[in-house]
Design an enzyme around this catalytic site. Structure first.
Site, short mmCIF file in Angstrom:
data_model
loop_
_atom_site.label_atom_id
_atom_site.label_comp_id
_atom_site.label_asym_id
_atom_site.label_seq_id
_atom_site.Cartn_x
_atom_site.Cartn_y
_atom_site.Cartn_z
N SER A 175 5.87 -17.59 -111.31
CA SER A 175 7.04 -17.17 -112.07
C SER A 175 8.27 -17.83 -111.45
O SER A 175 8.27 -18.15 -110.26
CB SER A 175 7.20 -15.67 -111.98
OG SER A 175 7.55 -15.32 -110.66
N LYS A 176 9.27 -18.00 -112.27
CA LYS A 176 10.49 -18.65 -111.78
C LYS A 176 10.95 -17.99 -110.48
O LYS A 176 11.31 -18.63 -109.52
CB LYS A 176 11.60 -18.51 -112.83
CG LYS A 176 11.65 -19.67 -113.80
CD LYS A 176 12.56 -20.78 -113.24
CE LYS A 176 12.38 -22.10 -113.92
NZ LYS A 176 11.11 -22.77 -113.72
N ARG A 177 10.90 -16.67 -110.49
CA ARG A 177 11.40 -15.91 -109.34
C ARG A 177 10.64 -16.28 -108.06
O ARG A 177 11.21 -16.59 -107.04
CB ARG A 177 11.30 -14.43 -109.69
CG ARG A 177 11.13 -13.49 -108.58
CD ARG A 177 12.30 -12.47 -108.51
NE ARG A 177 12.25 -11.79 -107.22
CZ ARG A 177 12.85 -12.23 -106.14
NH1 ARG A 177 13.56 -13.31 -106.17
NH2 ARG A 177 12.75 -11.58 -105.00
#
Ligand code: GLU
Length: 603
Positions: free
Chosen positions: A307-309
């Site tokens: 995920s981007k995070r």
């Protein structure tokens, strides 16, 4: 006038000698080193001799989990074999360069304990180590390929290329290049270049891209091996030198790896599709390629790209916002796609180096942050056991890694909500507060994750428990797993006075060992009394397994009571530790409040 294509045909196909396989091949030979050992054990790796590895980031972003892992694997292999680890900044894409990326990169690598033997700020025998300072070198190498007929100038404008690529795509053909400029006669090409006609230099790829031997994936065959036959008129001739004179990744990477004597290239699998081009380039130069090991991508639990995070979890965020220790992080990323034969997964940097191997996992690796926090706790406990006077490496020092960040976080939270620190605020500012935090951390190091979590976990070390909190988590005076007669003899009026021994302890003697001894005494007295009672009422049970159940029940009862009275039952250090840290006055105050509540509820 002869076209460069003809020239290339006339020029004998370059012969290249592979030092590793000692064979001679032409540009279409599959590269396969003779000693193709997988190097999957620490012994095999060491036997293969000193490795020169490199980490070659582009300063287009900050270090994150994936790039840190690449740096670490390369570092481990070099250190394990007595070789060298190089840092090379691949900054040829000036447009995408992030201003402070390079500075941050140095800091982050240093923080993680990944030290380079040669690199931009320290130099070395093969410098400079920044590609933007090596442009002349790349130009010379591109020119050499032009001379040997392995490359050609392409004068097509971006617009032209785009139009033709669209047209090809419309026909269902790959949008590769149609080699229009490969047919320009050499003299004309030289002439136009001399006049300043904008151009790029492309590699003239022969019919086949070579397959190569990968340490992790075995023989890797490019998907489109025979480009010219499979897709008529479509050629994947990569650009080597751009019109601004800067090299592309392919050219600079290969030239540097060769000139810097790199023996092993360990990099993410996202670069695997570039490797046949690189091997073709090595062959065009007549050089022997290094060994390649591509490591799988990092994915999340659903096997999706991170995920981007998570993906963008920069070192700064992990270190500053989450308080992750350097060795926790290197341990964590090392386990993402590398397996070892050691019994424990908790590995210091020294352990990683000692056990390094190329036993990298094929395929994607799932990242789960739970493991990170597990490792953080283990490393915290390890550091807590490394008490001075042993000299402490500052990056293994809990004082720097945890005490100071906790104090900073406490200061911040205290300012925002002083009422949540009703006990902590009673401690004199300065060293008393520091000592308090230090004692608490050392007592519960095995559960330390981050400053904020530490404060939350130990909320009742900072705030006095209120009667409301104690009542809503009420404590039942019950000896579990024992027959009713054991509990009949346990009225509050008998239980509470047993704690007089704690009240009797003077300020001077208030210490963990003394408290421990007195608590053990309370338990022993209770056990004796219950066994006596059971002996009277239930003869059959006495002497059987009941004995150990009574021990356990009394242990749970007394320790549970102390935990409830002092911490509202929240997990944390043991009772003796807790009372020693809180001090006599506060501990007795809490016992008294709890006692009153128990007494009131039993009335
Ligand atoms: N500059 C590339 C990167 O940013 C290097 C890839 C490689 O290791 O060859 O990752």
């Amino acid at each position: 006038m002869k076209s460069i294509l003809h020239a290339a045909r006339r020029t004998p196909v370059p012969q290249w000698t592979c030092n590793a396989c000692r064979g001679i091949g032409d540009a279409t030979t599959t590269f396969r080193p003779k000693n193709a050992a997988r190097l999957t054990t620490a012994e095999q790796l060491r036997q293969a001799g000193p490795a020169r590895t490199r980490f070659a980031p582009s300063p287009t972003g900050y270090l994150h989990l994936g790039s840190l892992r690449t740096a670490l694997f390369n570092f481990m292999i070099a250190k394990a074999t007595g070789g060298q680890f190089l840092l090379r900044i691949e900054d040829t894409d000036q447009k995408r360069t992030v201003k402070d990326a390079e500075e941050r990169l140095y800091k982050d690598l240093e923080w993680a304990g990944i030290e380079w033997d040669e690199g931009p700020n320290i130099g070395g025998p093969y410098g400079p180590y920044k590609q933007s300072q090596r442009t002349t070198l790349y130009k010379e190498h591109a020119d050499h390929l032009l001379e040997t007929g392995n490359a050609y100038r392409c004068f097509c404008s971006a617009r032209e290329l785009d139009t033709r690529a669209r047209y090809r795509a419309g026909l269902g053909l790959p949008p590769d290049y149609d080699r229009k400029c490969a047919h320009i006669p050499k003299e004309e090409s030289d002439d136009r270049a001399a006049k300043g006609d904008a151009h790029v230099i492309r590699l003239f790829v022969r019919d086949r891209y070579p397959a190569f031997d990968d340490i992790v994936y075995g023989t890797v065959r490019p998907r489109t091996m025979i480009k010219s036959k499979a897709y008529e008129g479509s050629f994947d001739d990569p650009i080597l030198l751009k019109s601004d004179g800067f090299p592309t990744y392919h050219l600079a990477n290969v030239v540097d790896d060769h000139l810097m004597n790199i023996t092993h290239v360990i990099r993410g699998a996202e670069w695997m599709s570039s490797t046949p081009k690189h091997v073709a380039l090595y062959q065009a130069f007549g050089w022997s390629p290094p060994r390649f090991a591509h490591v799988g991508l990092l994915v999340d639990k659903d096997r999706q790209k991170l995920s981007k995070r998570l993906e963008s979890m920069s070192m700064k965020e992990l270190r500053d916002a989450n308080g992750v220790f350097p060795e926790t992080l290197t341990n964590f990323v090392a386990l993402l796609g590398w397996s070892h034969n050691i019994r424990s997964d908790v590995l210091s940097m020294q352990d990683l180096i000692e056990n390094a191997s190329m036993k990298f996992t094929k395929g994607d690796t799932v990242v789960s942050l739970e493991k990170l926090w597990f490792l953080q706790k283990r490393h915290a406990a390890r550091y807590a056991s490394l008490q001075p006077p042993k000299p402490i490496n500052p990056s293994h020092d809990l004082e720097e890694l945890a005490v100071k960040p906790i104090m900073r976080s406490l200061d911040r939270q205290f300012l925002r909500a002083p009422h949540r620190f009703s006990f902590y605020r009673t401690l004199p500012e300065g060293s008393a507060r520091l000592d308090f935090v230090r004692l608490l951390l050392w007592a519960d190091a095995l559960n330390y994750t981050s400053p904020d979590d530490f404060i939350l976990r130990h909320v009742y070390f900072f705030a006095q428990p209120t009667s409301v909190a104690l009542l809503s988590n009420s404590y039942r005076l019950v000896l579990y797993q024992l027959p009713p007669e054991a509990n009949n003899t346990l009225p509050t009026s008998k239980f509470l006075p047993m704690f007089q021994t704690i009240y009797d302890l003077s300020e001077q003697d208030w210490s963990k060992p003394e408290l421990k001894a007195r608590i053990a005494n309370i338990v022993d007295n209770g056990i004796a009394e219950t066994l006596e009672e059971l002996k009277k009422t239930n003869k059959d049970l006495y002497g059987s397994k009941i004995d150990s159940t009574v021990h356990k029940s009394w242990g749970n009862l007394v320790h549970g009571y102390i935990r409830w009275a002092t911490m509202v039952g929240k997990p944390g250090p043991g009772g003796a530790d807790t009372m020693a840290i809180l001090g006599r006055t506060e501990s007795l105050r809490r016992l008294k409040v709890a006692e009153d509540i128990l007494q009131r509820s039993s009335d």
